[in-house]
Each structure stands twice: as structure tokens, then as C-alpha cells.
Design an enzyme around this catalytic site. Sequence first.
Site, PDB file in Angstrom:
ATOM      1  N   LEU A 141       0.757  -1.176   0.104  1.00 33.00           N
ATOM      2  CA  LEU A 141      -0.153   0.124  -0.043  1.00 33.00           C
ATOM      3  C   LEU A 141       0.859   1.301  -0.048  1.00 33.00           C
ATOM      4  O   LEU A 141       0.393   2.430  -0.114  1.00 33.00           O
ATOM      5  CB  LEU A 141      -0.890  -0.050   1.157  1.00 33.00           C
ATOM      6  CG  LEU A 141      -2.096  -1.075   1.098  1.00 33.00           C
ATOM      7  CD1 LEU A 141      -2.540  -1.321   2.666  1.00 33.00           C
ATOM      8  CD2 LEU A 141      -3.034  -0.838   0.169  1.00 33.00           C
ATOM      9  N   THR A 195      10.953  -3.830   2.533  1.00 31.07           N
ATOM     10  CA  THR A 195       9.968  -4.865   3.056  1.00 31.07           C
ATOM     11  C   THR A 195      10.490  -6.344   3.140  1.00 31.07           C
ATOM     12  O   THR A 195      11.754  -6.336   2.562  1.00 31.07           O
ATOM     13  CB  THR A 195       8.777  -4.196   2.704  1.00 31.07           C
ATOM     14  OG1 THR A 195       7.799  -5.044   3.592  1.00 31.07           O
ATOM     15  CG2 THR A 195       8.372  -4.687   1.220  1.00 31.07           C
ATOM     16  N   LYS A 253      14.693  -6.412   4.582  1.00 29.78           N
ATOM     17  CA  LYS A 253      15.249  -5.395   5.959  1.00 29.78           C
ATOM     18  C   LYS A 253      16.467  -5.834   6.579  1.00 29.78           C
ATOM     19  O   LYS A 253      17.176  -5.295   7.102  1.00 29.78           O
ATOM     20  CB  LYS A 253      14.023  -5.517   6.843  1.00 29.78           C
ATOM     21  CG  LYS A 253      12.869  -4.839   6.304  1.00 29.78           C
ATOM     22  CD  LYS A 253      11.681  -4.880   7.544  1.00 29.78           C
ATOM     23  CE  LYS A 253      10.422  -4.247   6.833  1.00 29.78           C
ATOM     24  NZ  LYS A 253       9.338  -3.991   7.869  1.00 29.78           N
ATOM     25  N   ASP A 305       9.618   1.409  11.550  1.00 36.40           N
ATOM     26  CA  ASP A 305       8.439   0.872  12.037  1.00 36.40           C
ATOM     27  C   ASP A 305       8.243   0.877  13.410  1.00 36.40           C
ATOM     28  O   ASP A 305       6.953   1.132  13.607  1.00 36.40           O
ATOM     29  CB  ASP A 305       9.041  -0.870  11.658  1.00 36.40           C
ATOM     30  CG  ASP A 305       8.851  -1.148  10.422  1.00 36.40           C
ATOM     31  OD1 ASP A 305       8.288  -0.567   9.563  1.00 36.40           O
ATOM     32  OD2 ASP A 305       9.580  -2.284  10.137  1.00 36.40           O
ATOM     33  N   GLY A 350       3.675 -12.355  20.156  1.00 40.34           N
ATOM     34  CA  GLY A 350       4.586 -12.600  18.960  1.00 40.34           C
ATOM     35  C   GLY A 350       6.042 -12.200  19.194  1.00 40.34           C
ATOM     36  O   GLY A 350       6.336 -11.296  20.009  1.00 40.34           O
ATOM     37  N   ALA A 351       6.920 -12.711  18.234  1.00 35.05           N
ATOM     38  CA  ALA A 351       8.412 -12.506  18.369  1.00 35.05           C
ATOM     39  C   ALA A 351       8.957 -12.582  17.185  1.00 35.05           C
ATOM     40  O   ALA A 351      10.306 -12.888  17.036  1.00 35.05           O
ATOM     41  CB  ALA A 351       8.876 -13.676  19.466  1.00 35.05           C
ATOM     42  N   GLY A 352       8.357 -12.230  16.069  1.00 35.64           N
ATOM     43  CA  GLY A 352       8.886 -12.085  14.751  1.00 35.64           C
ATOM     44  C   GLY A 352       9.469 -10.662  14.531  1.00 35.64           C
ATOM     45  O   GLY A 352       9.847  -9.966  15.305  1.00 35.64           O
ATOM     46  N   ARG A 411       4.170 -18.274  21.105  1.00 39.22           N
ATOM     47  CA  ARG A 411       3.932 -19.619  21.103  1.00 39.22           C
ATOM     48  C   ARG A 411       5.295 -20.514  21.382  1.00 39.22           C
ATOM     49  O   ARG A 411       5.054 -21.412  22.155  1.00 39.22           O
ATOM     50  CB  ARG A 411       3.225 -19.934  19.749  1.00 39.22           C
ATOM     51  CG  ARG A 411       2.978 -21.203  19.568  1.00 39.22           C
ATOM     52  CD  ARG A 411       2.374 -21.354  18.139  1.00 39.22           C
ATOM     53  NE  ARG A 411       3.052 -20.937  17.040  1.00 39.22           N
ATOM     54  CZ  ARG A 411       2.754 -20.881  15.684  1.00 39.22           C
ATOM     55  NH1 ARG A 411       1.468 -21.337  15.220  1.00 39.22           N
ATOM     56  NH2 ARG A 411       3.483 -20.584  14.751  1.00 39.22           N
TER      57      ARG A 411
HETATM   58  P1  ATR Z   1       6.577 -11.026  11.271  1.00 44.17           P
HETATM   59  O1  ATR Z   1       8.087 -10.792  10.684  1.00 44.17           O
HETATM   60  O2  ATR Z   1       5.694 -10.083  10.534  1.00 44.17           O
HETATM   61  O3  ATR Z   1       6.417 -10.571  12.697  1.00 44.17           O
HETATM   62  P2  ATR Z   1       6.855 -13.771  11.733  1.00 44.17           P
HETATM   63  O4  ATR Z   1       8.442 -13.515  11.866  1.00 44.17           O
HETATM   64  O5  ATR Z   1       6.641 -14.793  10.580  1.00 44.17           O
HETATM   65  O6  ATR Z   1       6.200 -12.243  10.970  1.00 44.17           O
HETATM   66  O7  ATR Z   1       6.088 -13.959  13.081  1.00 44.17           O
HETATM   67  C1  ATR Z   1       4.952 -14.135  13.251  1.00 44.17           C
HETATM   68  C2  ATR Z   1       5.023 -14.342  15.008  1.00 44.17           C
HETATM   69  O8  ATR Z   1       3.559 -14.691  14.803  1.00 44.17           O
HETATM   70  C3  ATR Z   1       5.716 -15.313  15.498  1.00 44.17           C
HETATM   71  O9  ATR Z   1       6.075 -15.043  16.892  1.00 44.17           O
HETATM   72  C4  ATR Z   1       4.823 -16.653  15.500  1.00 44.17           C
HETATM   73  O10 ATR Z   1       4.871 -17.567  16.380  1.00 44.17           O
HETATM   74  P3  ATR Z   1       6.158 -18.662  16.604  1.00 44.17           P
HETATM   75  O11 ATR Z   1       7.623 -17.908  16.790  1.00 44.17           O
HETATM   76  O12 ATR Z   1       5.639 -19.652  17.602  1.00 44.17           O
HETATM   77  O13 ATR Z   1       6.081 -19.158  14.998  1.00 44.17           O
HETATM   78  C5  ATR Z   1       3.087 -16.001  15.755  1.00 44.17           C
HETATM   79  N1  ATR Z   1       2.204 -16.847  15.304  1.00 44.17           N
HETATM   80  C6  ATR Z   1       2.114 -17.028  13.904  1.00 44.17           C
HETATM   81  N2  ATR Z   1       0.890 -17.886  14.111  1.00 44.17           N
HETATM   82  C7  ATR Z   1       0.504 -18.000  15.426  1.00 44.17           C
HETATM   83  C8  ATR Z   1      -0.542 -18.970  15.797  1.00 44.17           C
HETATM   84  N3  ATR Z   1      -1.573 -19.505  15.186  1.00 44.17           N
HETATM   85  N4  ATR Z   1      -0.700 -18.652  17.209  1.00 44.17           N
HETATM   86  C9  ATR Z   1       0.261 -18.096  17.872  1.00 44.17           C
HETATM   87  N5  ATR Z   1       1.329 -17.235  17.464  1.00 44.17           N
HETATM   88  C10 ATR Z   1       1.533 -17.471  15.957  1.00 44.17           C
END
Ligand code: ATR
Length: 273
Positions: A16, A62, A66, A100, A124-126, A148
Site C-alpha cells: 500500500l 520490506t 530488511k 517501524d 509474537g516474536a517475529g 507460542r
Molecule cells: P513478522 O516478521 O511479520 O512478525 P513472523 O516472523 O513470521 O512475522 O512472526 C510471526 C509471529 O506470529 C511469530 O511470533 C509466531 O509464533 P512462533 O514464533 O511460535 O512461530 C506468531 N504466530 C503465527 N501464527 C501463530 C498462531 N497460530 N498462534 C500463535 N502465534 C502465532
Amino acid sequence: MKKVFAVFGDPIEHSLSPVMHNAAFKALGMDCTYHAFRVSRENLKDAIKGAHAMGFGGLNLTVPLKEEALKIVQPDPLAATMGAINTVDFKCTVRGYNTDGIGAKRALVDAGVKIEGAKVLIVGAGGAARGISFKLAGDGADITIANRTPEKSIQLAEDVALVGNARGCGLDKLDELIADADVLINCTSLGMHPQVEATIAIAEQMHSGLVVFDIVYNPLKTKLLKEAEKAGAKTVSGVMMLVYQGAEAFRIWTDVEPPVEVMKEAVMGALRT
Ligand code: ATR
């Protein structure tokens, strides 16, 4: 001559950023244009060099570029500690930034959150969690990262602890963590189209003193935000993070105050179509 700006990524067709930045340039009468280019990780160095050689005004980067960009572009201190670059400026030297976290911070401040001292729970930890947690911890928030896969949130929290207060854990104590939090941020893809019924939490787990921020913006009102409203919590849409990270990049490239409302309307319009 028209100044060219661009976003590089792969995939890139749903970005976008072109609609948002072109609306800003148009509103301000600037002779600039912004395009999306599909660039692979292998080609990033050549693409940045080429853009620089052709006199581009600036770039956004993106997924999946990155982190790779750190090997190519001189990062500013925040981008260096985060380990990711989303904005490249060509003005003096070729310099990398990460807007970001600033985007997320602005979105929260808009909603009345005082970052310093706020208890922020990030799920989340991504990559998204990394950008947001570094910025908010650096600005004095108390960060808990629940994931998770606990190993990932514990590792991320250890990295973030270099700039502020942070701890990592699994999802098993989520109820207690939410009860104790001022701000809840979803940094997972849960709730994103087409899995629109998925959510990290339901109304019964939330409270009216909470600010709930979902980085997912497709749909605009996610299940998490609907549940937060039911609980009487304040909600912040992921659209605002997208807009503010773009606005910060715009400011870096042009030194012009970005027309935030115009950028928001452009993004909302594109999402509605
Ligand atoms: P981004 O860079 O956009 O943050 P990512 O690196 O793929 O994307 O991270 C996705 C996050 O969503 C991760 O923390 C993932 O948890 P895991 O580290 O256990 O994989 C979390 N996530 C994705 N699907 C999930 C689900 N169904 N339940 C809980 N956490 C989820």
C-alpha cells in the site's frame, strides 16, 4: 525533473506504500513519484546501487530485505540495534533507518498512551515484534513478550534488554499478563484475512483500562479489536502504524512535514476497494 521513490520487496504486489506516498506527493504539489519493485535478496545490493546511481529520492524495504540491507547500507544507531532497515536515504551518504517502531509508537501516542512506564504486552516474536519492542523499550516502556515458541520471545527479550526493560515467556499465562498490562499489541498474523475469526484474546480476557493495538490491518477491524471493544478497551488499528512508518520515511527523505491525514485516507480507500 521528477524525483523517483520506491519500495523493494518480494512479494510486493499488495504493498500500500505507492498509493500512500503518491497521495502525499500529490497533496503537497511535489514533483515526485513512488513505485513498487519486486527485488529478491540476491539482487538487493545491485538494486540499491542502481537506485542511487539513477538519482532516486529514497527507498522503503520490506520482507525479505530488511535484515539483508544491513550488509549493504550504513544503518543509523536504532536500525543497527534492531538489526533491520526499512528506509534508505540517499541525501548525503547512503543511510539506513528503521521507522517501524516509531510508527507503532506514534499510533499509540495518538491514542493517548504515555509510553514511559507503560506496561506493554507484545504477543509474537517475529520481525514486527522486534521493531516495536526495541523502540518502546528504548523510550521507557516495560515490555513483556509472549510467544507460542518461548525460546524466541526469551531471546528477543534478551536483545531488547540492552536498551530497556524486557522479559520473554510463552503463552500459558496470557490471562494474568493481560490483566496486568496497560497496552496489548498483537504482533502475530492471527486474524489476518482470510482467517478473520482468529484472535490472540477474547473480551473476557481483556479489561476497560487496556489499549489494544493490532498490527493486522486487513480486515480493518480485526476480531481482536472487536473483542477489545466489547471489553470496553481502547483500540488502535494497524493502519496507523503503516501510515506513521511511511510518514517518518517521508520526513527523512524530503525534510517536509508529511500529510498524515491524506496518507491515512489513501490507505483506507485502497483497503476498502
Ligand atoms: P513478522 O516478521 O511479520 O512478525 P513472523 O516472523 O513470521 O512475522 O512472526 C510471526 C509471529 O506470529 C511469530 O511470533 C509466531 O509464533 P512462533 O514464533 O511460535 O512461530 C506468531 N504466530 C503465527 N501464527 C501463530 C498462531 N497460530 N498462534 C500463535 N502465534 C502465532
